[in-house]
Write a protein that holds these residues in place. Structure first.
Motif, PDB file in Angstrom:
ATOM      1  N   ALA A   1       0.842  -1.211   0.000  1.00  0.00           N
ATOM      2  CA  ALA A   1       0.000   0.000   0.000  1.00  0.00           C
ATOM      3  C   ALA A   1       0.867   1.247   0.000  1.00  0.00           C
ATOM      4  O   ALA A   1       1.803   1.378   0.805  1.00  0.00           O
ATOM      5  CB  ALA A   1      -0.910   0.014   1.224  1.00  0.00           C
ATOM      6  N   HIS A   2       0.548   2.152  -0.915  1.00  0.00           N
ATOM      7  CA  HIS A   2       1.257   3.434  -0.924  1.00  0.00           C
ATOM      8  C   HIS A   2       0.839   4.246   0.309  1.00  0.00           C
ATOM      9  O   HIS A   2      -0.267   4.081   0.840  1.00  0.00           O
ATOM     10  CB  HIS A   2       0.961   4.224  -2.218  1.00  0.00           C
ATOM     11  N   ASN A   3       1.736   5.135   0.726  1.00  0.00           N
ATOM     12  CA  ASN A   3       1.515   5.947   1.938  1.00  0.00           C
ATOM     13  C   ASN A   3       0.271   6.832   1.881  1.00  0.00           C
ATOM     14  O   ASN A   3      -0.121   7.392   2.898  1.00  0.00           O
ATOM     15  CB  ASN A   3       2.734   6.842   2.176  1.00  0.00           C
TER      16      ASN A   3
ATOM     17  N   GLY B   1       4.695   2.108   1.840  1.00  0.00           N
ATOM     18  CA  GLY B   1       5.908   2.797   1.424  1.00  0.00           C
ATOM     19  C   GLY B   1       5.672   3.811   0.336  1.00  0.00           C
ATOM     20  O   GLY B   1       4.538   4.025  -0.106  1.00  0.00           O
ATOM     21  N   ASP B   2       6.780   4.430  -0.111  1.00  0.00           N
ATOM     22  CA  ASP B   2       6.693   5.367  -1.236  1.00  0.00           C
ATOM     23  C   ASP B   2       6.882   4.590  -2.540  1.00  0.00           C
ATOM     24  O   ASP B   2       7.050   3.354  -2.506  1.00  0.00           O
ATOM     25  CB  ASP B   2       7.694   6.525  -1.077  1.00  0.00           C
ATOM     26  N   SER B   3       6.889   5.284  -3.665  1.00  0.00           N
ATOM     27  CA  SER B   3       6.922   4.545  -4.946  1.00  0.00           C
ATOM     28  C   SER B   3       8.186   3.705  -5.096  1.00  0.00           C
ATOM     29  O   SER B   3       8.116   2.573  -5.574  1.00  0.00           O
ATOM     30  CB  SER B   3       6.763   5.469  -6.154  1.00  0.00           C
ATOM     31  N   LEU B   4       9.324   4.248  -4.675  1.00  0.00           N
ATOM     32  CA  LEU B   4      10.573   3.493  -4.826  1.00  0.00           C
ATOM     33  C   LEU B   4      10.587   2.278  -3.892  1.00  0.00           C
ATOM     34  O   LEU B   4      10.911   1.158  -4.305  1.00  0.00           O
ATOM     35  CB  LEU B   4      11.773   4.406  -4.538  1.00  0.00           C
TER      36      LEU B   4
ATOM     37  N   VAL C   1       9.332   8.580 -11.942  1.00  0.00           N
ATOM     38  CA  VAL C   1       8.677   7.270 -11.966  1.00  0.00           C
ATOM     39  C   VAL C   1       7.155   7.408 -12.186  1.00  0.00           C
ATOM     40  O   VAL C   1       6.507   6.480 -12.670  1.00  0.00           O
ATOM     41  CB  VAL C   1       9.054   6.493 -10.669  1.00  0.00           C
ATOM     42  N   ASN C   2       6.615   8.601 -11.910  1.00  0.00           N
ATOM     43  CA  ASN C   2       5.186   8.871 -12.176  1.00  0.00           C
ATOM     44  C   ASN C   2       4.974   9.072 -13.678  1.00  0.00           C
ATOM     45  O   ASN C   2       4.638  10.156 -14.151  1.00  0.00           O
ATOM     46  CB  ASN C   2       4.726  10.144 -11.442  1.00  0.00           C
ATOM     47  N   THR C   3       5.190   8.023 -14.449  1.00  0.00           N
ATOM     48  CA  THR C   3       5.009   8.046 -15.905  1.00  0.00           C
ATOM     49  C   THR C   3       4.537   6.656 -16.329  1.00  0.00           C
ATOM     50  O   THR C   3       4.759   5.670 -15.611  1.00  0.00           O
ATOM     51  CB  THR C   3       6.357   8.324 -16.636  1.00  0.00           C
TER      52      THR C   3
ATOM     53  N   THR D   1      12.909   8.922  -8.700  1.00  0.00           N
ATOM     54  CA  THR D   1      11.724   9.086  -7.848  1.00  0.00           C
ATOM     55  C   THR D   1      11.931  10.366  -7.052  1.00  0.00           C
ATOM     56  O   THR D   1      13.000  10.996  -7.148  1.00  0.00           O
ATOM     57  CB  THR D   1      11.545   7.901  -6.870  1.00  0.00           C
ATOM     58  N   SER D   2      10.956  10.719  -6.239  1.00  0.00           N
ATOM     59  CA  SER D   2      11.133  11.940  -5.445  1.00  0.00           C
ATOM     60  C   SER D   2      12.223  11.745  -4.391  1.00  0.00           C
ATOM     61  O   SER D   2      12.791  12.701  -3.891  1.00  0.00           O
ATOM     62  CB  SER D   2       9.811  12.371  -4.810  1.00  0.00           C
ATOM     63  N   THR D   3      12.541  10.488  -4.068  1.00  0.00           N
ATOM     64  CA  THR D   3      13.614  10.220  -3.103  1.00  0.00           C
ATOM     65  C   THR D   3      14.985  10.504  -3.706  1.00  0.00           C
ATOM     66  O   THR D   3      15.876  11.010  -3.025  1.00  0.00           O
ATOM     67  CB  THR D   3      13.556   8.731  -2.649  1.00  0.00           C
TER      68      THR D   3
ATOM     69  N   THR E   1      -3.023  17.499  -7.035  1.00  0.00           N
ATOM     70  CA  THR E   1      -3.238  17.444  -5.580  1.00  0.00           C
ATOM     71  C   THR E   1      -2.237  18.344  -4.848  1.00  0.00           C
ATOM     72  O   THR E   1      -2.628  19.138  -3.976  1.00  0.00           O
ATOM     73  CB  THR E   1      -3.103  15.982  -5.093  1.00  0.00           C
ATOM     74  N   HIS E   2      -0.973  18.233  -5.203  1.00  0.00           N
ATOM     75  CA  HIS E   2       0.042  19.021  -4.469  1.00  0.00           C
ATOM     76  C   HIS E   2      -0.049  20.518  -4.734  1.00  0.00           C
ATOM     77  O   HIS E   2       0.313  21.319  -3.873  1.00  0.00           O
ATOM     78  CB  HIS E   2       1.447  18.481  -4.776  1.00  0.00           C
ATOM     79  N   ILE E   3      -0.556  20.901  -5.923  1.00  0.00           N
ATOM     80  CA  ILE E   3      -0.633  22.350  -6.167  1.00  0.00           C
ATOM     81  C   ILE E   3      -1.778  22.999  -5.379  1.00  0.00           C
ATOM     82  O   ILE E   3      -1.901  24.224  -5.368  1.00  0.00           O
ATOM     83  CB  ILE E   3      -0.719  22.718  -7.667  1.00  0.00           C
TER      84      ILE E   3
ATOM     85  N   VAL F   1       7.703  19.321   3.213  1.00  0.00           N
ATOM     86  CA  VAL F   1       6.829  19.295   2.035  1.00  0.00           C
ATOM     87  C   VAL F   1       7.405  18.372   0.965  1.00  0.00           C
ATOM     88  O   VAL F   1       8.605  18.079   0.932  1.00  0.00           O
ATOM     89  CB  VAL F   1       6.593  20.710   1.430  1.00  0.00           C
ATOM     90  N   HIS F   2       6.504  17.920   0.080  1.00  0.00           N
ATOM     91  CA  HIS F   2       6.894  17.055  -1.037  1.00  0.00           C
ATOM     92  C   HIS F   2       7.413  17.935  -2.174  1.00  0.00           C
ATOM     93  O   HIS F   2       6.889  19.038  -2.387  1.00  0.00           O
ATOM     94  CB  HIS F   2       5.663  16.254  -1.488  1.00  0.00           C
ATOM     95  N   PRO F   3       8.404  17.450  -2.938  1.00  0.00           N
ATOM     96  CA  PRO F   3       8.929  18.297  -4.039  1.00  0.00           C
ATOM     97  C   PRO F   3       7.952  18.523  -5.190  1.00  0.00           C
ATOM     98  O   PRO F   3       8.273  19.278  -6.110  1.00  0.00           O
ATOM     99  CB  PRO F   3      10.179  17.536  -4.506  1.00  0.00           C
ATOM    100  N   GLU F   4       6.784  17.893  -5.164  1.00  0.00           N
ATOM    101  CA  GLU F   4       5.765  18.189  -6.193  1.00  0.00           C
ATOM    102  C   GLU F   4       5.012  19.485  -5.853  1.00  0.00           C
ATOM    103  O   GLU F   4       4.167  19.928  -6.633  1.00  0.00           O
ATOM    104  CB  GLU F   4       4.765  17.035  -6.292  1.00  0.00           C
ATOM    105  N   CYS F   5       5.292  20.070  -4.690  1.00  0.00           N
ATOM    106  CA  CYS F   5       4.588  21.304  -4.284  1.00  0.00           C
ATOM    107  C   CYS F   5       5.076  22.501  -5.109  1.00  0.00           C
ATOM    108  O   CYS F   5       6.160  22.466  -5.710  1.00  0.00           O
ATOM    109  CB  CYS F   5       4.836  21.581  -2.809  1.00  0.00           C
TER     110      CYS F   5
ATOM    111  N   LEU G   1      10.936  16.536   0.973  1.00  0.00           N
ATOM    112  CA  LEU G   1      11.192  15.091   1.056  1.00  0.00           C
ATOM    113  C   LEU G   1      10.110  14.275   0.361  1.00  0.00           C
ATOM    114  O   LEU G   1       8.940  14.682   0.310  1.00  0.00           O
ATOM    115  CB  LEU G   1      11.230  14.663   2.542  1.00  0.00           C
ATOM    116  N   SER G   2      10.490  13.075  -0.094  1.00  0.00           N
ATOM    117  CA  SER G   2       9.504  12.113  -0.597  1.00  0.00           C
ATOM    118  C   SER G   2       8.709  11.594   0.607  1.00  0.00           C
ATOM    119  O   SER G   2       9.106  11.814   1.764  1.00  0.00           O
ATOM    120  CB  SER G   2      10.219  10.940  -1.265  1.00  0.00           C
ATOM    121  N   THR G   3       7.627  10.868   0.355  1.00  0.00           N
ATOM    122  CA  THR G   3       6.822  10.406   1.501  1.00  0.00           C
ATOM    123  C   THR G   3       7.623   9.422   2.373  1.00  0.00           C
ATOM    124  O   THR G   3       7.518   9.449   3.590  1.00  0.00           O
ATOM    125  CB  THR G   3       5.502   9.766   1.040  1.00  0.00           C
ATOM    126  N   GLY G   4       8.420   8.585   1.724  1.00  0.00           N
ATOM    127  CA  GLY G   4       9.233   7.629   2.494  1.00  0.00           C
ATOM    128  C   GLY G   4      10.261   8.359   3.347  1.00  0.00           C
ATOM    129  O   GLY G   4      10.496   7.998   4.519  1.00  0.00           O
TER     130      GLY G   4
END
Ligand code: 13P
Ligand code: SF4
Length: 307
Positions: free
Chosen positions: A26-28, A42-45, A116-118, A131-133, A178-180, A201-205, A217-220
């Motif tokens: 399950a993703h976070n 966990g996170d995507s990675l 990786v979000n592709t 990944t964001s990590t 979502t992040h914006i 904050v997540h780097p997608e912000c 930071l990434s969620t992980g």
């Protein structure tokens, strides 16, 4: 107190999971009940790596479509199933393989780094994933070797990485809806109420949100960071689902969402009923076709090499 109906569902899921020799990831950002039933969160990675290593024959992937595809690319011998096939990532859908081909025609000497979000098709057109990590690490590793780097698809992650590495990147015009939703005003307001809290904050912000953060930071990495630091209060600038995990793992600490509006509707499509259904029916299977997989695995392996 858990509802009896949830307990019954959990018991059925656990029984069937054993019979099927399945593992649940399950993703976070997943709903609390889905995080609770999962073998790993966990996170995507992290989830891709777990999928690649597990001895289980069936992987129930509670996340969005590209995550299940990544697992299928990494472990073609396993059956990857998703409890809701319509749980996609709008950001990943903002770029196609044909868009990447056109970008490459325009910048023939550039290296293509894809988040990786592709989709698997977009990965197949890329040179390396991130990944964001590890996005900053990947670009730092490559920045002197390549004059031009195309970074797709998230323009805000690209902006963060460009600032961190000092490398000018060629952007694509995608973003996470979502992040914006998290604004700089949200952070300033929350900080007024919780002046001692660390802002992570997540780097997608958005860049002005990132500029106000103590850590990006990434969620992980967020999960790791809050455990390790002495601080007791945190303002969390990412999808609100992460707060459940943070609270559960750190009972002595306080977590405040930067914005309650930061909800990813796709991540919330999965529930216990759907997890049970997917195990009963062994559906929906996500399998990346061999000719795409052969090309899409290369950029993922390139990323894993430099970690
Ligand atoms: P993480 O890899 O940090 O969990 O991010 C995945 C994602 O979709 C963020 O919106
Ligand atoms: Fe995609 Fe954003 Fe949802 Fe993450 S939070 S899955 S990037 S839409």
């Amino acid at each position: 107190m858990k509802k009896t109906i949830d307990r019954e569902l959990e018991n059925k899921i656990n029984k069937l999971k054993k019979e099927r020799q399945a593992v649940i990831l399950a993703h976070n950002y997943q709903l609390p009940e889905v995080q609770d039933i999962a073998d790993y969160r966990g996170d995507s990675l992290e989830l891709s790596r777990i999928a690649a290593k597990t001895a289980a024959k069936i992987v129930v992937f509670c996340g969005v479509h590209f995550m299940a595809e990544t697992a299928s690319i990494l472990c073609p011998d396993k059956m990857i199933i998703v409890p809701d096939i319509h749980a996609g990532c709008p950001m990943a859908n903002m770029i196609t393989a044909s868009d990447v081909k056109k970008l490459k025609e325009k910048h023939p000497d550039a290296l293509v780094v894809s988040y990786v979000n592709t989709s698997a098709e977009v990965k197949a057109e890329s040179d390396i994933c991130c990944t964001s990590t590890n996005a900053v690490k990947v670009v730092n590793f490559l920045k002197d070797k390549y004059k031009e780097i195309i970074f797709i698809p998230d323009k805000y992650l690209a902006d963060f990485v460009a600032k961190k590495t000092g490398k000018k990147l060629i952007f694509w015009n995608s973003y996470c809806p979502t992040h914006i939703k998290i604004t700089a005003k949200d952070i300033i307001n929350k900080k007024m109420f919780h002046p001692e809290a660390k802002v992570i904050v997540h780097p997608e912000c958005l860049p002005d949100v990132v500029a106000l953060a103590d850590e990006v930071l990434s969620t992980g990495m967020m999960c790791k960071y809050v455990k390790e630091v002495k601080a007791k209060e945190f303002i969390i600038g990412t999808e609100v689902g992460l707060i459940y995990r943070l609270k559960k793992d750190n009972p002595g600490k306080e977590f405040y969402p930067a914005s309650e509006a930061a909800v990813c509707p796709n991540m919330k499509r999965i529930n216990l009923e759907k997890v049970l259904w997917s195990l009963e029916e062994l559906k929906e299977e996500v399998r990346v076709p061999a000719q795409i997989r052969e090309k899409a695995i290369r950029p993922i392996e390139e990323m894993l090499k430099i970690l």
